[in-house]
Write an enzyme that holds these catalytic residues in place. Sequence first.
Site, PDB file in Angstrom:
ATOM      1  N   GLU A 147     -11.133  -3.185  -5.105  1.00  0.00           N
ATOM      2  CA  GLU A 147     -11.904  -2.195  -4.343  1.00  0.00           C
ATOM      3  C   GLU A 147     -12.622  -1.297  -5.333  1.00  0.00           C
ATOM      4  O   GLU A 147     -12.256  -1.203  -6.497  1.00  0.00           O
ATOM      5  CB  GLU A 147     -10.982  -1.377  -3.440  1.00  0.00           C
ATOM      6  CG  GLU A 147      -9.799  -0.733  -4.163  1.00  0.00           C
ATOM      7  CD  GLU A 147      -8.813  -0.081  -3.213  1.00  0.00           C
ATOM      8  OE1 GLU A 147      -9.240   0.781  -2.429  1.00  0.00           O
ATOM      9  OE2 GLU A 147      -7.609  -0.430  -3.263  1.00  0.00           O
ATOM     10  N   ASP A 187       3.058  -1.033   2.432  1.00  0.00           N
ATOM     11  CA  ASP A 187       2.767  -1.101   1.002  1.00  0.00           C
ATOM     12  C   ASP A 187       3.019   0.265   0.405  1.00  0.00           C
ATOM     13  O   ASP A 187       2.723   1.291   1.016  1.00  0.00           O
ATOM     14  CB  ASP A 187       1.353  -1.602   0.726  1.00  0.00           C
ATOM     15  CG  ASP A 187       0.258  -0.762   1.349  1.00  0.00           C
ATOM     16  OD1 ASP A 187      -0.339   0.068   0.637  1.00  0.00           O
ATOM     17  OD2 ASP A 187       0.008  -0.927   2.558  1.00  0.00           O
TER      18      ASP A 187
END
Length: 263
Positions: free
Chosen positions: A144, A57
Amino acid sequence: MRRLLSCLLPLAFLLTSCTMGYDSFQTASVVKSRFKDTKPQDFGRDRPQRHPIHGIDISKWQGDINWQSVKGSGVAFVFIKATEGKDRIDPRFAQYWNEASAAGLLHAPYHFFYFCSTADEQADWFIHNVPKDVMALPPVVDVEWNPDSPTCRTRPAPETVRAEIKRFMDRLEAYYGKRPIIYTSVDFHRDNLVGYFKDYKFWVRSVAKHPKEIYADRSWDFWQYTSTGLIPGIKGPTDINVFAGSEQNWHNWVAAVKKEGNS
């Protein structure tokens, strides 16, 4: 009895390969790590190298990328940062998106979710910036806590968190025709997600222990196991991930996802 077993075993294998409980998957033999890591972690027997499908990523911090080197190293998929909140786009998104596509690498966009903007505002922003007709893999919502953010450190109640995430994902699924993947960290998952969203695929961060040790009651599909990986074609540290299933599981899932988008 021997003949009966020989008939049942292939059937059992086929049934197992159709399930999404990949976190119990084990390869027949341990393969040597494909990628170097500046700070490798010993995961013991359940090390990520037991899984054959690896991916990365990325965001603007990866800079210029030699995509042919990335693909040649064995990277099978790329999650590319697209948007953040209701008004931020990664300045490298369009470039990375086009270059990954040209290199023939499967790729998906991800959105960093802010709890200082509404789910609809963020869905509108993501849809405005991410083309619908080139969506090969499902979009990702990155949820998150962000205690270092200069603009948004809000921590709503778990019920609000889940409602906002669900609204955002519903909007994306309706538009792109693919159910989003949820990326999360250990503390956020513990605070908000345990026991919820079991019909979604999860991409979990776990760089010190195997996910089964720290994600309560969670079947995962992607595991981000390091942020200090070294990938040919990329300067500096890069996140590396594994897909939880076998190579055949991977091909089956990709085919199913592509079919969803065309239905």
